[in-house]
Design a protein around this motif. Structure first.
Motif, PDB file in Angstrom:
ATOM      1  N   LEU A  46       0.839  -1.189   0.000  1.00 54.21           N
ATOM      2  CA  LEU A  46       0.000   0.000   0.000  1.00 54.21           C
ATOM      3  C   LEU A  46       0.877   1.243   0.000  1.00 54.21           C
ATOM      4  N   LYS A  47       0.432   2.277  -0.682  1.00 53.81           N
ATOM      5  CA  LYS A  47       1.187   3.517  -0.794  1.00 53.81           C
ATOM      6  C   LYS A  47       1.509   4.117   0.578  1.00 53.81           C
ATOM      7  N   SER A  48       0.502   4.192   1.436  1.00 55.73           N
ATOM      8  CA  SER A  48       0.708   4.798   2.756  1.00 55.73           C
ATOM      9  C   SER A  48       1.662   3.964   3.611  1.00 55.73           C
ATOM     10  N   ASN A  49       1.570   2.657   3.512  1.00 52.36           N
ATOM     11  CA  ASN A  49       2.435   1.771   4.275  1.00 52.36           C
ATOM     12  C   ASN A  49       3.889   1.900   3.804  1.00 52.36           C
ATOM     13  N   LEU A  50       4.092   1.911   2.488  1.00 49.67           N
ATOM     14  CA  LEU A  50       5.436   2.052   1.950  1.00 49.67           C
ATOM     15  C   LEU A  50       6.036   3.395   2.360  1.00 49.67           C
ATOM     16  N   SER A  51       5.239   4.430   2.270  1.00 51.67           N
ATOM     17  CA  SER A  51       5.705   5.764   2.642  1.00 51.67           C
ATOM     18  C   SER A  51       6.179   5.798   4.085  1.00 51.67           C
ATOM     19  N   GLN A  52       5.441   5.155   4.957  1.00 51.97           N
ATOM     20  CA  GLN A  52       5.790   5.102   6.376  1.00 51.97           C
ATOM     21  C   GLN A  52       7.134   4.385   6.580  1.00 51.97           C
ATOM     22  N   HIS A  53       7.317   3.259   5.918  1.00 50.30           N
ATOM     23  CA  HIS A  53       8.572   2.512   6.051  1.00 50.30           C
ATOM     24  C   HIS A  53       9.756   3.306   5.496  1.00 50.30           C
ATOM     25  N   LEU A  54       9.555   3.966   4.378  1.00 48.65           N
ATOM     26  CA  LEU A  54      10.636   4.766   3.795  1.00 48.65           C
ATOM     27  C   LEU A  54      11.020   5.923   4.712  1.00 48.65           C
ATOM     28  N   LYS A  55      10.056   6.500   5.401  1.00 42.50           N
ATOM     29  CA  LYS A  55      10.342   7.585   6.343  1.00 42.50           C
ATOM     30  C   LYS A  55      11.208   7.081   7.502  1.00 42.50           C
ATOM     31  N   VAL A  56      10.882   5.916   8.024  1.00 39.80           N
ATOM     32  CA  VAL A  56      11.668   5.331   9.117  1.00 39.80           C
ATOM     33  C   VAL A  56      13.100   5.087   8.646  1.00 39.80           C
ATOM     34  N   MET A  57      13.228   4.540   7.453  1.00 39.31           N
ATOM     35  CA  MET A  57      14.556   4.224   6.923  1.00 39.31           C
ATOM     36  C   MET A  57      15.368   5.484   6.625  1.00 39.31           C
ATOM     37  N   THR A  58      14.692   6.510   6.154  1.00 43.47           N
ATOM     38  CA  THR A  58      15.374   7.780   5.883  1.00 43.47           C
ATOM     39  C   THR A  58      15.810   8.443   7.190  1.00 43.47           C
ATOM     40  N   ALA A  59      14.928   8.453   8.168  1.00 46.90           N
ATOM     41  CA  ALA A  59      15.242   9.078   9.464  1.00 46.90           C
ATOM     42  C   ALA A  59      16.410   8.396  10.155  1.00 46.90           C
ATOM     43  N   SER A  60      16.554   7.094   9.942  1.00 44.59           N
ATOM     44  CA  SER A  60      17.647   6.369  10.590  1.00 44.59           C
ATOM     45  C   SER A  60      18.948   6.435   9.784  1.00 44.59           C
ATOM     46  N   GLY A  61      18.896   7.020   8.599  1.00 39.27           N
ATOM     47  CA  GLY A  61      20.098   7.167   7.793  1.00 39.27           C
ATOM     48  C   GLY A  61      20.423   5.957   6.930  1.00 39.27           C
ATOM     49  N   ILE A  62      19.495   5.032   6.807  1.00 34.81           N
ATOM     50  CA  ILE A  62      19.721   3.835   5.997  1.00 34.81           C
ATOM     51  C   ILE A  62      19.608   4.160   4.516  1.00 34.81           C
ATOM     52  N   ILE A  63      18.667   5.033   4.179  1.00 34.70           N
ATOM     53  CA  ILE A  63      18.485   5.431   2.788  1.00 34.70           C
ATOM     54  C   ILE A  63      18.507   6.944   2.668  1.00 34.70           C
ATOM     55  N   LYS A  64      18.756   7.393   1.437  1.00 28.64           N
ATOM     56  CA  LYS A  64      18.711   8.815   1.103  1.00 28.64           C
ATOM     57  C   LYS A  64      17.545   9.023   0.151  1.00 28.64           C
ATOM     58  N   THR A  65      16.995  10.213   0.173  1.00 31.23           N
ATOM     59  CA  THR A  65      15.888  10.534  -0.720  1.00 31.23           C
ATOM     60  C   THR A  65      16.095  11.913  -1.327  1.00 31.23           C
ATOM     61  N   TRP A  66      15.559  12.099  -2.533  1.00 31.67           N
ATOM     62  CA  TRP A  66      15.575  13.393  -3.194  1.00 31.67           C
ATOM     63  C   TRP A  66      14.429  13.429  -4.203  1.00 31.67           C
ATOM     64  N   ARG A  67      14.088  14.612  -4.587  1.00 33.37           N
ATOM     65  CA  ARG A  67      12.995  14.791  -5.549  1.00 33.37           C
ATOM     66  C   ARG A  67      13.557  15.222  -6.892  1.00 33.37           C
ATOM     67  N   ASP A  68      12.918  14.729  -7.933  1.00 32.67           N
ATOM     68  CA  ASP A  68      13.206  15.159  -9.298  1.00 32.67           C
ATOM     69  C   ASP A  68      11.857  15.416  -9.945  1.00 32.67           C
ATOM     70  N   GLY A  69      11.496  16.677 -10.011  1.00 32.54           N
ATOM     71  CA  GLY A  69      10.158  17.011 -10.480  1.00 32.54           C
ATOM     72  C   GLY A  69       9.138  16.567  -9.451  1.00 32.54           C
ATOM     73  N   GLN A  70       8.180  15.747  -9.874  1.00 31.79           N
ATOM     74  CA  GLN A  70       7.158  15.264  -8.952  1.00 31.79           C
ATOM     75  C   GLN A  70       7.496  13.898  -8.379  1.00 31.79           C
ATOM     76  N   SER A  71       8.610  13.320  -8.791  1.00 32.63           N
ATOM     77  CA  SER A  71       8.977  11.978  -8.329  1.00 32.63           C
ATOM     78  C   SER A  71       9.977  12.042  -7.184  1.00 32.63           C
ATOM     79  N   SER A  72       9.796  11.145  -6.219  1.00 29.79           N
ATOM     80  CA  SER A  72      10.755  10.977  -5.127  1.00 29.79           C
ATOM     81  C   SER A  72      11.608   9.757  -5.429  1.00 29.79           C
TER      82      SER A  72
END
Length: 108
Positions: A46-72
């Motif tokens: 689910l979109k909301s579930n994936l978003s939640q997991h990605l936030k946890v992983m980003t906050a802990s420094g496991i992954i990096k995120t950036w935006r390109d236009g409308q895509s993350s």
């Protein structure tokens, strides 16, 4: 005292890894950076579930995120993240093999 802090921080990273979907995300990201939509399609969640997991992983420094236009986009913060997960999987497989050998011996 400083080692205690480091152990605590290390435990926080381990907690952030402690979910099957997060393990799958790391597996997906080990080769290249991928956009949110592709991760969602690959995991089938689910979109909301994936978003939640990605936030946890980003906050802990496991992954990096950036935006390109409308895509993350997401990538591993270090190739060592995938290496650590791979090493833990090897430990798991060795333990399973050992247990299977014990079961096989007990059936004789």
């Amino acid at each position: 005292m400083q080692n205690k802090r480091i152990y605590g921080m290390q435990a926080d990273i381990c907690k952030a890894l402690a979910h099957p979907l997060r393990m799958e995300i790391i597996h997906i990201l080990q080769e290249k950076a991928i956009c949110f939509t592709d991760i969602l399609e690959t995991t089938g969640g689910l979109k909301s579930n994936l978003s939640q997991h990605l936030k946890v992983m980003t906050a802990s420094g496991i992954i990096k995120t950036w935006r390109d236009g409308q895509s993350s986009y997401f990538s591993l913060s270090s190739p060592k993240v995938a290496l650590a997960c791979h090493t833990m999987r090897e430990v798991l497989m060795e333990n399973l093999q050992e247990k299977q050998e014990i079961l096989n011996k007990s059936e004789i």
